[in-house]
Structures are given as C-alpha cells and as structure tokens.
Motif scaffolding. Structure first.
Motif, PDB file in Angstrom:
ATOM      1  N   ALA A 272       1.294  -1.085  -0.146  1.00 18.41           N
ATOM      2  CA  ALA A 272      -0.286   0.223   0.025  1.00 18.41           C
ATOM      3  C   ALA A 272       0.903   0.875   0.110  1.00 18.41           C
ATOM      4  CB  ALA A 272      -0.741   0.063   0.637  1.00 18.41           C
ATOM      5  N   LEU A 273       1.788   1.253   0.725  1.00 19.01           N
ATOM      6  CA  LEU A 273       2.621   2.186   0.866  1.00 19.01           C
ATOM      7  C   LEU A 273       3.400   3.142  -0.745  1.00 19.01           C
ATOM      8  CD1 LEU A 273       4.388   1.761   4.584  1.00 19.01           C
ATOM      9  CD2 LEU A 273       3.508   3.398   4.114  1.00 19.01           C
ATOM     10  N   ALA A 274       4.440   1.631  -1.168  1.00 19.86           N
ATOM     11  CA  ALA A 274       4.722   1.668  -2.410  1.00 19.86           C
ATOM     12  C   ALA A 274       4.184   2.045  -3.514  1.00 19.86           C
ATOM     13  CB  ALA A 274       4.926   0.144  -2.875  1.00 19.86           C
ATOM     14  N   GLY A 275       2.546   1.581  -3.625  1.00 14.87           N
ATOM     15  CA  GLY A 275       1.521   2.146  -4.726  1.00 14.87           C
ATOM     16  C   GLY A 275       0.802   3.703  -3.917  1.00 14.87           C
ATOM     17  N   ALA A 276       1.068   4.124  -3.087  1.00 18.88           N
ATOM     18  CA  ALA A 276       0.184   5.498  -2.777  1.00 18.88           C
ATOM     19  C   ALA A 276       1.328   5.978  -3.354  1.00 18.88           C
ATOM     20  CB  ALA A 276       0.357   5.590  -1.123  1.00 18.88           C
ATOM     21  N   ALA A 277       2.903   5.831  -2.981  1.00 20.78           N
ATOM     22  CA  ALA A 277       3.937   6.771  -3.923  1.00 20.78           C
ATOM     23  C   ALA A 277       4.334   6.560  -5.034  1.00 20.78           C
ATOM     24  CB  ALA A 277       5.554   5.778  -2.477  1.00 20.78           C
ATOM     25  N   PHE A 278       3.912   5.857  -5.510  1.00 20.55           N
ATOM     26  CA  PHE A 278       4.056   6.076  -7.138  1.00 20.55           C
ATOM     27  C   PHE A 278       3.051   6.638  -7.388  1.00 20.55           C
ATOM     28  CE2 PHE A 278       2.766   4.115 -11.322  1.00 20.55           C
ATOM     29  CZ  PHE A 278       3.618   5.054 -11.457  1.00 20.55           C
ATOM     30  N   CYS A 279       1.571   6.595  -6.767  1.00 19.92           N
ATOM     31  CA  CYS A 279       0.784   7.751  -7.662  1.00 19.92           C
ATOM     32  C   CYS A 279       1.039   9.192  -7.133  1.00 19.92           C
ATOM     33  CB  CYS A 279      -0.894   7.485  -6.952  1.00 19.92           C
ATOM     34  SG  CYS A 279      -1.023   5.571  -8.082  1.00 19.92           S
ATOM     35  N   ARG A 280       1.480   9.023  -5.854  1.00 18.80           N
ATOM     36  CA  ARG A 280       1.604  10.930  -5.317  1.00 18.80           C
ATOM     37  C   ARG A 280       3.405  11.200  -6.375  1.00 18.80           C
ATOM     38  NH1 ARG A 280       3.907  11.403   0.020  1.00 18.80           N
ATOM     39  NH2 ARG A 280       3.317  14.467   0.527  1.00 18.80           N
ATOM     40  N   VAL A 281       4.285  10.941  -7.187  1.00 12.89           N
ATOM     41  CA  VAL A 281       4.924  10.829  -8.250  1.00 12.89           C
ATOM     42  C   VAL A 281       4.194  11.106  -9.302  1.00 12.89           C
ATOM     43  CG1 VAL A 281       6.852  10.215  -6.680  1.00 12.89           C
ATOM     44  CG2 VAL A 281       5.647   8.606  -8.937  1.00 12.89           C
ATOM     45  N   GLN A 282       3.619   9.922 -10.044  1.00  8.74           N
ATOM     46  CA  GLN A 282       2.686  10.119 -11.473  1.00  8.74           C
ATOM     47  C   GLN A 282       1.778  10.718 -11.261  1.00  8.74           C
ATOM     48  OE1 GLN A 282       1.808   6.853 -13.854  1.00  8.74           O
ATOM     49  NE2 GLN A 282       0.050   6.749 -12.705  1.00  8.74           N
ATOM     50  N   GLY A 283       1.232  11.248 -10.371  1.00  2.00           N
ATOM     51  CA  GLY A 283      -0.570  12.594 -10.311  1.00  2.00           C
ATOM     52  C   GLY A 283      -0.442  11.965 -11.596  1.00  2.00           C
ATOM     53  N   SER A 284      -0.985  12.987 -12.425  1.00  2.00           N
ATOM     54  CA  SER A 284      -2.143  12.564 -13.651  1.00  2.00           C
ATOM     55  C   SER A 284      -1.326  12.634 -15.082  1.00  2.00           C
ATOM     56  CB  SER A 284      -3.085  14.290 -14.122  1.00  2.00           C
ATOM     57  OG  SER A 284      -3.642  14.381 -13.107  1.00  2.00           O
ATOM     58  N   GLU A 285       0.198  12.627 -14.706  1.00  2.00           N
ATOM     59  CA  GLU A 285       0.966  12.742 -15.705  1.00  2.00           C
ATOM     60  C   GLU A 285       0.571  10.836 -16.921  1.00  2.00           C
ATOM     61  OE1 GLU A 285       4.898  13.908 -15.095  1.00  2.00           O
ATOM     62  OE2 GLU A 285       3.943  14.894 -13.586  1.00  2.00           O
ATOM     63  N   ASN A 286       1.380  11.037 -17.686  1.00  2.00           N
ATOM     64  CA  ASN A 286       1.584   9.984 -18.345  1.00  2.00           C
ATOM     65  C   ASN A 286       3.059   9.362 -17.372  1.00  2.00           C
ATOM     66  OD1 ASN A 286      -0.408   9.605 -20.243  1.00  2.00           O
ATOM     67  ND2 ASN A 286       1.070  11.372 -21.387  1.00  2.00           N
ATOM     68  N   PHE A 287       3.477   7.753 -17.219  1.00  2.00           N
ATOM     69  CA  PHE A 287       4.034   7.030 -17.294  1.00  2.00           C
ATOM     70  C   PHE A 287       5.445   7.129 -17.252  1.00  2.00           C
ATOM     71  CE2 PHE A 287       6.762   3.025 -16.657  1.00  2.00           C
ATOM     72  CZ  PHE A 287       6.718   3.281 -15.086  1.00  2.00           C
ATOM     73  N   ARG A 288       6.167   7.936 -16.899  1.00  2.00           N
ATOM     74  CA  ARG A 288       7.753   7.392 -17.449  1.00  2.00           C
ATOM     75  C   ARG A 288       8.646   6.759 -16.163  1.00  2.00           C
ATOM     76  NH1 ARG A 288       6.252  12.929 -17.267  1.00  2.00           N
ATOM     77  NH2 ARG A 288       7.986  13.501 -16.002  1.00  2.00           N
ATOM     78  N   PRO A 289       9.340   6.005 -17.074  1.00  2.00           N
ATOM     79  CA  PRO A 289      10.122   4.949 -16.072  1.00  2.00           C
ATOM     80  C   PRO A 289      11.184   6.348 -14.820  1.00  2.00           C
ATOM     81  CG  PRO A 289      10.638   4.126 -17.989  1.00  2.00           C
ATOM     82  CD  PRO A 289      10.088   5.832 -18.188  1.00  2.00           C
ATOM     83  N   SER A 290      11.465   7.490 -15.431  1.00  2.00           N
ATOM     84  CA  SER A 290      12.330   8.289 -14.392  1.00  2.00           C
ATOM     85  C   SER A 290      11.190   8.458 -12.900  1.00  2.00           C
ATOM     86  CB  SER A 290      12.570   9.928 -15.392  1.00  2.00           C
ATOM     87  OG  SER A 290      11.154   9.981 -15.854  1.00  2.00           O
ATOM     88  N   MET A 291      10.484   8.377 -13.166  1.00  2.00           N
ATOM     89  CA  MET A 291       9.310   8.269 -12.118  1.00  2.00           C
ATOM     90  C   MET A 291       9.891   7.255 -10.665  1.00  2.00           C
ATOM     91  SD  MET A 291       4.857   9.359 -13.512  1.00  2.00           S
ATOM     92  CE  MET A 291       4.635  10.639 -14.530  1.00  2.00           C
ATOM     93  N   LEU A 292      10.165   6.489 -11.110  1.00  2.00           N
ATOM     94  CA  LEU A 292      11.016   6.089  -9.885  1.00  2.00           C
ATOM     95  C   LEU A 292      12.406   6.711  -9.269  1.00  2.00           C
ATOM     96  CD1 LEU A 292       9.967   2.287 -11.608  1.00  2.00           C
ATOM     97  CD2 LEU A 292       8.972   3.444 -10.593  1.00  2.00           C
ATOM     98  N   LEU A 293      12.717   7.408 -10.087  1.00  2.00           N
ATOM     99  CA  LEU A 293      13.836   7.615  -9.620  1.00  2.00           C
ATOM    100  C   LEU A 293      14.071   9.149  -8.723  1.00  2.00           C
ATOM    101  CD1 LEU A 293      17.009   7.899 -12.631  1.00  2.00           C
ATOM    102  CD2 LEU A 293      16.152   6.189 -10.784  1.00  2.00           C
TER     103      LEU A 293
END
Length: 352
Positions: A272-293
């Motif tokens: 749950a924590l990892a999923g929330a953190a990812f959605c926090r950085v992605q927001g309404s943007e299209n996915f990019r691998p750089s988001m994980l950094l």
C-alpha cells in the motif's frame, strides 16, 4: 436528508451520512429553535480552517465501528466506482472517512474460520482443511483491504476490480518474485528478500495503475494493498500447508494465528505504501521510468524494503516484539499517506 458536513443527499432512514460518516443529530425543521444553532456550528467548523479537516483524530476514525448500520449503507459502499456511481471531484469530501464495514467483515471471517475449525478438530473431517487454510489465510488481510477500501475517499474503484487485483496481482507478484529469486540463485538473505519481494509487488502495482484513471494517492494505497493481500494470503496458505504436513494441526493453527496477527503490518501495508508513493509522483502524468527515481517515491520504497529486511532478520528478539514494532512504524506511515491523500483532494478541489 442532506448531510450538514458534506451536503451529500442521503436516503431516508439512515443514521449516518453514507458519504462522510457524519451522524445525523436531528432534522433541522423551520420550526426548530435549534436549527440556526446547528447550521451556524457546522458553518464555523467547515469554513475557517480547511487544514483542520485532514488532521486525523483516531477516536473519530473508528467511531462508527460500534454503531448500528443499515444494509443500505453497506450496499452503497459496494456499488461505488462505476461510471454511474463515481462521484465528481467536487462531491468528494476531504475529511477523514469513518470506516466500519471492515469490523463486520472480520467478525464474519472469524465465524467462518470457527466453523471450519469445528469441522476439523471436533468432527475430524479432512474435507474442512482446505477451507480452514484459505479462510485463515485471507481473514485478516482481506479485513485490512476493506479498511483501505473504505478510506478511498474518491470512491472511483469498483469492488470487482479490487478483487480482480487481489487474485491476479497476488499471483503475478509471487511469480515475478520467484523469477528474481531464480536469477539470484544462492544469494538469498533478509536484504535480498526484501528487495526482491517489494520490487516484484511494486512492479505489479505499477502495471495496474500506469494506464488507468487512478491518479490519487488514496487509489495507489488501495491498489497496493490489494496486491499485498493476494501476496500475503497465498503465501500464508503455502506456509500453513507446509506446517500441517510437517508438524500436524498444532503447527497449522500456530502458523495461521501469528501470520494473521502480523498480516496488517506486513505485505499489505508495505505494498500500500509503495502504491501510494508511486501515484503521488505520477499524478495525472503519463508513466515514465524516470518517475521511479524521484525522491518522493524512492524514500518510501527504501523504507518498505528496510522494514521487510528487518522483518525477516534472524534474531531472537525479532519475533514477535520486533515485528510488532515494525507494524506500528508501517501504520504510522500509512496514516501519514492517507493524510497526504486527503490534502491532495482538497488542493484539487480548489483548482476546479
């Protein structure tokens, strides 16, 4: 019956607002001497300090658990998330939800487990063993999932999709983890286990949210929890079967008991924590691998990996006291991200 807190229009007969959980004290009719007082009180509570609404009050979060609830309230919870029942952003409340259904689900799960236990222990019927293992493995993780379901304030994810993610996400994340373990061969230890399993679950979570409309932090929390529930329950079922084959019924019940007690602070909370953190950085943007950094994601993922590594650390003091302590840390982080998710909704509503 219009709720004075979130202005949601409720059907007649409910005791609580089925949107935000506000208790209906009394109807404010024109002839009621106290009607002006109640309207003024709610106005004062809502207007001056918008930040106050997202500050958690733990005595209020669980205040509805021990109250009576109608079937209509439960039914309304399970029909959200469709094209017809997803509320508009302007209708979403950013106050802390007051979950209650998870407690009912837990009681039902315990009663079901007790039935299987009686069938196995007192009637010695082996046909009850698979049901005993499955019910014992899913009872607490699924209860925790219902809690996250109720805390998903946007109410934009249908329950059938949550169950789809539990089953498919659970097995996919386990297979991805096995693939990583096979690549690493004989280098498995507490640290590599933490990295591999959390990375496998996070990859699975991202696969479910990257192309979807689930852009809220609370969405990531729920979808991550769903993947974690599948992983945790399937893993517990495997350990329970091995315990039964190696040590008999006593080992089976011991395994189910302790893995059930510790389940909310393990795979479910971490995913749950990892999923929330990812959605926090992605927001309404299209996915990019750089988001994980990005730091906002990496710090949460690193915390999750470290907690998992310490959880598996082979030390006499780790079980159960160390793991109970890690569970507390996990849920502090969960509540902080719920708070961040509610603030996110508040900000987005101001931009409408």
């Amino acid at each position: 019956m219009k709720c004075p807190q979130c202005v949601y229009t409720n059907p007649e007969g409910v005791k609580f607002c089925i949107s935000c959980g506000e208790k209906f004290i009394k109807d404010n009719t024109p002839g009621d001497d106290n009607s002006f007082f109640y309207e003024f009180a709610h106005y004062v509570d809502m207007v001056p300090n918008k930040e106050r609404s997202v500050n958690p009050k733990f005595n209020n979060i669980f205040s509805r658990v021990f109250h009576d609830h109608s079937e209509l309230e439960a039914e309304r919870l399970f029909i959200v998330g469709t094209a017809l029942t997803t509320p508009k952003l302007s209708e979403v409340t950013d106050t802390w939800p007051k979950p209650w259904l998870f407690a009912r689900v837990f009681i039902i799960a315990l009663l079901t487990f007790a039935g299987f236990y009686i069938g196995v222990s007192y009637f010695h019927n082996a046909n009850f063993i698979p049901g005993l293992i499955l019910t014992g493995s899913f009872a607490v993780p699924f209860t925790t999932l219902i809690f996250f379901w109720e805390m998903n304030a946007p109410q934009n994810i249908a329950f059938y999709r949550v169950m789809y993610i539990v089953l498919l996400g659970g097995i996919l994340s386990m297979l991805v983890a096995l693939l990583f373990f096979d690549i690493l061969r004989n280098t498995s230890n507490a640290i590599t286990t933490g990295i591999v399993e959390e990375l496998a679950k996070t990859i699975t979570v991202i696969s479910f949210v990257r192309f979807r409309k689930y852009r809220f932090i609370l969405n990531g929390l729920l979808i991550g929890a769903a993947v974690g529930v599948g992983f945790a329950a399937f893993e517990t079922a495997g350990y329970a079967l091995r315990a039964l084959l190696s040590g008999g019924g006593e080992h089976l019940y011991y395994t189910i008991l302790w893995r059930g007690i510790l389940a909310p602070g393990g795979h479910v909370a971490w995913s749950a924590l990892a999923g929330a953190a990812f959605c926090r950085v992605q927001g309404s943007e299209n996915f990019r691998p750089s988001m994980l950094l990005r730091f906002q994601f990496l710090r949460v993922f690193a915390l999750v990996v470290l907690m998992h590594a310490f959880w598996d650390f082979d030390a006499p003091w780790m079980f159960p006291y160390g793991q109970l302590g890690l569970m507390a840390v996990s849920w502090v982080a969960v509540f902080l991200l719920i708070r961040a998710g509610l603030k996110e909704i508040g900000r987005m509503k101001l931009q409408i």
